[in-house]
Design an enzyme around this catalytic site. Structure first.
Site, short mmCIF file in Angstrom:
data_model
loop_
_atom_site.label_atom_id
_atom_site.label_comp_id
_atom_site.label_asym_id
_atom_site.label_seq_id
_atom_site.Cartn_x
_atom_site.Cartn_y
_atom_site.Cartn_z
N ASN A 150 0.80 -1.22 0.00
CA ASN A 150 0.00 0.00 0.00
C ASN A 150 0.84 1.28 0.00
O ASN A 150 0.41 2.30 -0.50
CB ASN A 150 -0.97 0.01 1.18
N SER A 198 -11.12 -5.14 -0.86
CA SER A 198 -11.88 -4.13 -0.11
C SER A 198 -12.55 -3.15 -1.05
O SER A 198 -11.89 -2.62 -1.96
CB SER A 198 -10.91 -3.37 0.81
N CYS A 324 3.58 6.80 11.12
CA CYS A 324 2.44 5.90 11.26
C CYS A 324 1.24 6.70 11.74
O CYS A 324 1.35 7.86 12.10
CB CYS A 324 2.76 4.75 12.20
N1 PLP Z 1 -4.66 -4.32 3.35
C1 PLP Z 1 -4.08 -3.33 2.65
C2 PLP Z 1 -2.90 -3.64 1.80
C3 PLP Z 1 -4.58 -2.03 2.72
O1 PLP Z 1 -3.99 -1.06 2.03
C4 PLP Z 1 -5.70 -1.78 3.55
C5 PLP Z 1 -6.21 -0.42 3.71
O2 PLP Z 1 -5.48 0.55 3.58
C6 PLP Z 1 -6.28 -2.86 4.24
C7 PLP Z 1 -5.73 -4.12 4.12
C8 PLP Z 1 -7.47 -2.67 5.11
O3 PLP Z 1 -8.63 -2.55 4.33
P1 PLP Z 1 -9.97 -1.96 4.99
O4 PLP Z 1 -9.73 -0.50 5.17
O5 PLP Z 1 -11.04 -2.25 4.00
O6 PLP Z 1 -10.16 -2.67 6.27
#
Ligand code: PLP
Length: 383
Positions: A150, A198, A324
């Site tokens: 991300n 998501s 963070c």
């Molecule tokens: N995993 C990754 C790689 C993400 O970037 C995010 C959100 O930023 C999530 C999981 C969590 O997703 P959600 O916000 O739908 O719980």
């Protein structure tokens, strides 16, 4: 002043088509799909169609899709399922650069006695594949590696890892929250057992996600209660959210080429111009295998938060890859794992674009950011 929104890895605008598709399910078709009457009964076929739309985007079969509330729930469900179906196995393999949805969960499980191996990455953000292979043991219950990071957009070789796991009879899960809708995915041709996605990262609203569970994968539900989702996730369905996710997945499929041509071109121009115009700026993460919309750039000797605040004054919404969410000034775990030097990690900014960005947006950032960096450096005690 109109805003320039380049924080799409945090969340995305709901597509107008998605909003239009979900709207009737609030005040007209508001029935519970489990009800026997017509208001409830008419919803079932719509859910079925949405499930097929989601499955279609990732090359899955509709009954391999379980709707959840978000990416985090999908991740938690996958890990807990693998641990529950094989309680004798106490080892989990993941990476040092996972989202907290996996990373913090692994930390909690470690306190409960599970052995966690976190695979390191190199300076380009790429996984140590030899170490990953060596870490797989008969005690390994699950390997969970994200499809794309991300913060940097770096893509991991999940198909290769899934094949390694398959050979050893180990369940493989991937957090594909940042990959779905940006990269072509065909689970029919892969060894991936579970995959999280998501809605709010692909132009559906917040509060809806999905977990793909390959047919035949042993599964144990995380949410216990009613019979929804064939007993795999209890709780009355978020009908408008599911309809929205279905529509968003359909659009994402249609826009996949655009993501990888138009959006990628915008990202590349933004990145190369910023690197050209701003001294001591460096891209974080390999540029060879990256999602098409993400660029993470460090500007030496200044703080990312100060850059963000000044960009915000010009209506530009980006994100800091350095600190963070707790507001601490520690560089992010991803930058630390990559060994990005302190003075660079602090000044890292993530630009994440979408199909709604334009050349004019890129022009605005290219115009406003260089003088901001110059001014902050003049004020910085490090320069
Ligand atoms: N995993 C990754 C790689 C993400 O970037 C995010 C959100 O930023 C999530 C999981 C969590 O997703 P959600 O916000 O739908 O719980």
């Amino acid at each position: 002043m109109t805003s320039v929104y380049v924080d799409n890895n945090a969340t995305t605008k709901v597509a107008p088509e998605v909003f239009a598709a979900m709207e009737p399910f609030f005040c007209e078709m508001y029935g519970n799909p489990s009800s026997m009457h017509s208001i409830g009964g008419s919803v079932g076929p719509k859910l079925k169609a949405a499930r097929a739309q989601v499955a279609n985007l990732i090359g899955a079969q509709p009954d391999e899709i379980i709707f959840t509330s978000c990416g985090t729930e999908s991740d938690s469900t996958a890990i807990h399922a693998a641990l529950a179906v094989d309680p004798a196995k106490r080892h989990i393999v993941t990476s040092r650069v996972e989202h907290p949805a996996i990373g913090s969960l692994a930390g909690t499980l470690s306190k409960q006695g599970y052995r966690i191996t976190e695979i390191p990455v190199d300076g380009d953000g790429c996984l140590d594949m030899n170490l990953l292979e060596e870490s797989l043991t008969p005690d390994t219950a699950i390997v969970s590696i994200m499809w794309a990071n991300n913060e940097t957009g770096v893509i991991f070789p999940v198909e290769k890892i899934a094949a390694m796991c398959r050979q050893r009879g180990i369940t493989f899960h991937t957090d594909a929250v940042q990959a779905v809708g940006k990269l072509p995915i065909n689970l029919a041709l892969s060894s991936i057992d579970m995959l999280s996605l998501s809605g709010h990262k692909l132009h559906a609203p917040k509060g809806i996600g999905a977990l793909y569970v390959r047919k035949g994968t042993k599964f144990s539900p995380f949410m216990i209660g009613g019979h929804q989702e064939k007993g795999r996730r209890a709780g009355t369905e978020n009908v408008p959210g599911i309809i929205a996710l279905g529509k968003a997945c359909e659009l994402a499929g249609e826009n996949l080429t655009k993501e990888n041509t138009v959006v990628k071109k915008l990202r590349d121009r933004l990145e190369s111009e910023l690197i050209r115009l701003i001294p001591d700026a460096k891209v974080n993460g390999t540029i060879k295998t990256r999602t098409p919309n993400t660029s993470n750039i460090s500007f030496a000797n200044i703080e990312g938060e100060s850059i963000l605040l000044m960009l915000n004054e010009f209506g530009i919404c980006a994100s800091s890859g350095s600190a963070c969410t707790s507001g601490s000034l520690e560089p992010s775990h991803v930058m630390r794992a990559m060994g990005v030097p302190f003075t660079m990690a602090h000044g890292s900014i993530r630009f994440s674009l979408s199909i709604y960005n334009s050349e004019a947006d890129v022009d605005r950032i290219i115009k406003e950011l260089p003088p901001i960096v110059k001014r902050l450096r003049e004020l910085s005690p490090f320069s």
